[in-house]
Design an enzyme around this catalytic site. Structure first.
Site, PDB file in Angstrom:
ATOM      1  N   ASP A 138       0.840  -1.233  -0.093  1.00  0.00           N
ATOM      2  CA  ASP A 138       0.001   0.094  -0.023  1.00  0.00           C
ATOM      3  C   ASP A 138       0.911   1.182   0.051  1.00  0.00           C
ATOM      4  O   ASP A 138       2.192   1.017   0.219  1.00  0.00           O
ATOM      5  CB  ASP A 138      -0.901  -0.082   1.039  1.00  0.00           C
ATOM      6  CG  ASP A 138      -2.047   1.151   1.253  1.00  0.00           C
ATOM      7  OD1 ASP A 138      -2.586   1.299   0.144  1.00  0.00           O
ATOM      8  OD2 ASP A 138      -2.454   1.638   2.341  1.00  0.00           O
ATOM      9  N   TYR A 194      -2.362   2.893  12.109  1.00  0.00           N
ATOM     10  CA  TYR A 194      -3.308   2.972  10.634  1.00  0.00           C
ATOM     11  C   TYR A 194      -2.653   2.585   9.529  1.00  0.00           C
ATOM     12  O   TYR A 194      -3.388   1.685   8.727  1.00  0.00           O
ATOM     13  CB  TYR A 194      -3.642   4.502  10.515  1.00  0.00           C
ATOM     14  CG  TYR A 194      -4.858   4.705   9.580  1.00  0.00           C
ATOM     15  CD1 TYR A 194      -6.216   4.478   9.752  1.00  0.00           C
ATOM     16  CD2 TYR A 194      -4.482   4.744   8.377  1.00  0.00           C
ATOM     17  CE1 TYR A 194      -7.147   4.783   8.711  1.00  0.00           C
ATOM     18  CE2 TYR A 194      -5.378   5.101   7.328  1.00  0.00           C
ATOM     19  CZ  TYR A 194      -6.708   5.071   7.463  1.00  0.00           C
ATOM     20  OH  TYR A 194      -7.748   5.276   6.546  1.00  0.00           O
ATOM     21  N   GLU A 234       0.830   5.963   0.967  1.00  0.00           N
ATOM     22  CA  GLU A 234       0.235   7.026   1.373  1.00  0.00           C
ATOM     23  C   GLU A 234       0.916   8.014   0.515  1.00  0.00           C
ATOM     24  O   GLU A 234       2.120   8.143   0.224  1.00  0.00           O
ATOM     25  CB  GLU A 234       0.330   7.290   2.801  1.00  0.00           C
ATOM     26  CG  GLU A 234      -0.048   6.206   3.715  1.00  0.00           C
ATOM     27  CD  GLU A 234      -1.552   5.867   3.623  1.00  0.00           C
ATOM     28  OE1 GLU A 234      -2.327   6.612   3.085  1.00  0.00           O
ATOM     29  OE2 GLU A 234      -2.176   4.646   4.106  1.00  0.00           O
ATOM     30  N   ASP A 240      -3.593  -1.004   7.117  1.00  0.00           N
ATOM     31  CA  ASP A 240      -3.886  -1.028   5.719  1.00  0.00           C
ATOM     32  C   ASP A 240      -3.370  -2.349   4.819  1.00  0.00           C
ATOM     33  O   ASP A 240      -3.960  -2.503   3.761  1.00  0.00           O
ATOM     34  CB  ASP A 240      -3.404   0.200   4.990  1.00  0.00           C
ATOM     35  CG  ASP A 240      -4.358   1.333   5.179  1.00  0.00           C
ATOM     36  OD1 ASP A 240      -5.553   1.046   5.792  1.00  0.00           O
ATOM     37  OD2 ASP A 240      -4.080   2.364   4.706  1.00  0.00           O
ATOM     38  N   ASP A 271      -1.904   3.704  -6.459  1.00  0.00           N
ATOM     39  CA  ASP A 271      -0.807   3.114  -5.861  1.00  0.00           C
ATOM     40  C   ASP A 271       0.294   2.980  -6.774  1.00  0.00           C
ATOM     41  O   ASP A 271       1.369   2.791  -6.555  1.00  0.00           O
ATOM     42  CB  ASP A 271      -1.234   1.785  -4.754  1.00  0.00           C
ATOM     43  CG  ASP A 271      -2.073   2.477  -3.709  1.00  0.00           C
ATOM     44  OD1 ASP A 271      -1.577   3.433  -2.979  1.00  0.00           O
ATOM     45  OD2 ASP A 271      -3.246   1.763  -3.531  1.00  0.00           O
TER      46      ASP A 271
END
Length: 377
Positions: A32, A154, A34, A158, A88
């Protein structure tokens, strides 16, 4: 309660290579990212997450370049899992320079199993694992340093559930005989991610009101969008910061001859006229002087009776098949694709029928509907 994963913070090449060695023998790795994209065209990587078991590795791309070891892990080796992966994949391509393979998108996998075409990660985990994940860091600033422990947890969550989710999805796909469908979908996704879209001249076709324009206006809009797509990449700006689709459409609709007429177009501000006016007017002028034979064909009017009749028939074919498969109709065929099929049929052109597993399920029936006798408006 969601589990508390072991978290490793990685901000050196040595630590990243060591983490790669720890997961290299896994059969599946969850990934993943961010990122931040409010002020740029290209996403700014803020965090890279991956795991293959109970440990989540959080990589800091703001201080760390991708290593060759991690590139190899991304581009070959174990199966990589991502959820809703399109952005992503773009982040990984920018940061690592490789296309992720082999790849499974768990959102697509879920769409092939049930009637929700775009299930979010939190809903997915709740559906398969029965855990409710926190949502309090959804809009967090991932570029700040140091990240809080809440942010790290968090981010780890994910990826930490994806492997278990995939194993459950895979069993369901095997029972339904749709694992091959997923492989086909994800192969296309990887190919699309690796394709250079900088000179893509097809953006204009996304405009839902294109059918309202005459051929020269369509050509002007096409040229304006090609210019915009190239410039936002070159300047690394969001599309709307330069010129929105709505604004370019308004310019094409008016076909201005000079700066005064350009300034009269709704939404055009003086700074745009000053900075880009000559270019915009040149593109419109080129469309005005193009030979008739070289102009694009405007889309068929959706208000036309023959168009509406065939589109309704196509929708029934797609809806019936979706109901028999237990999936959402838009997974089988998007409205845009159905409209393209109807337009091609009414113009007597080659039908852009779906291929692959969709073609096996739909192509013959779609062709039969489209080959019916024309209806008089």
């Amino acid at each position: 309660m969601p589990l508390t994963p072991e978290i490793r913070w990685i901000d050196t090449p040595e630590a990243l290579d060591a983490a790669c060695a720890e997961v290299a023998q896994a059969d599946v790795i969850a990934l993943d990212t961010e990122f931040f994209r409010e002020r740029t065209f290209y996403p700014v990587p803020a965090l890279i997450q991956f795991c293959a078991g109970d440990t989540a590795y959080l990589v800091d791309p703001t201080v760390l370049s991708c290593t060759e070891t991690f590139r190899q892990l991304l581009g070959e080796g174990p199966l990589k899992l991502l959820h809703a992966s399109s952005e992503d994949l773009e982040v990984f391509a920018l940061w690592s320079g490789v296309t992720i393979a082999p790849l499974v998108d768990t959102q697509i996998a879920q769409a092939l199993i049930g009637e929700v075409p775009s299930m979010g990660y939190q809903k997915l985990v709740e559906f398969w694992i029965g855990e409710t994940l926190p949502k309090d860091e959804t809009r967090s600033n991932w570029l700040e340093r140091p990240l809080s422990e809440t942010q790290k947890t968090y981010a780890a969550l994910d990826v930490i559930y994806l492997v278990a989710v995939w194993r459950a999805q895979r069993e369901s796909l095997l029972r339904h005989g749709r694992l091959d469908w997923l492989e086909e979908e994800c192969q296309q996704l990887a190919e699309q991610a690796s394709r250079d879209t900088q000179s893509d001249g097809q953006w204009y076709l996304r405009q839902r009101q294109l059918w309202r324009l005459a051929a020269r206006q369509v050509e002007a809009y096409r040229r304006l969008t090609i210019w915009r797509e190239g410039e936002v990449r070159r300047r690394d700006l969001p599309r709307g910061w330069l010129a929105s689709d709505k604004l370019l459409y308004a310019i094409a609709e008016r076909m201005p001859d000079n700066r005064y007429e350009l300034a009269e177009v709704e939404g055009v501000k003086p700074p745009l006229v000053k900075r880009e006016g000559d270019t915009l007017l040149r593109l419109v002028r080129e469309a005005k002087h193009l030979d008739e034979a070289d102009l694009p064909t405007p889309p068929w009017s959706p208000m036309d009776a023959a168009f509406k009749k065939r589109l309704k028939s196509l929708k029934k074919v797609v809806t019936d098949e979706a109901e028999s498969l237990g999936v959402a109709p838009e997974l089988l065929l998007r409205r845009r694709d159905m409209e393209a099929l109807v337009g091609a049929a009414l113009r007597g052109e080659h039908l852009p029928l779906p291929g692959g597993w969709r073609g096996e399920r739909l192509a013959e029936r779609l062709a039969n509907v489209l080959n019916e006798s024309p209806v008089t408006s």
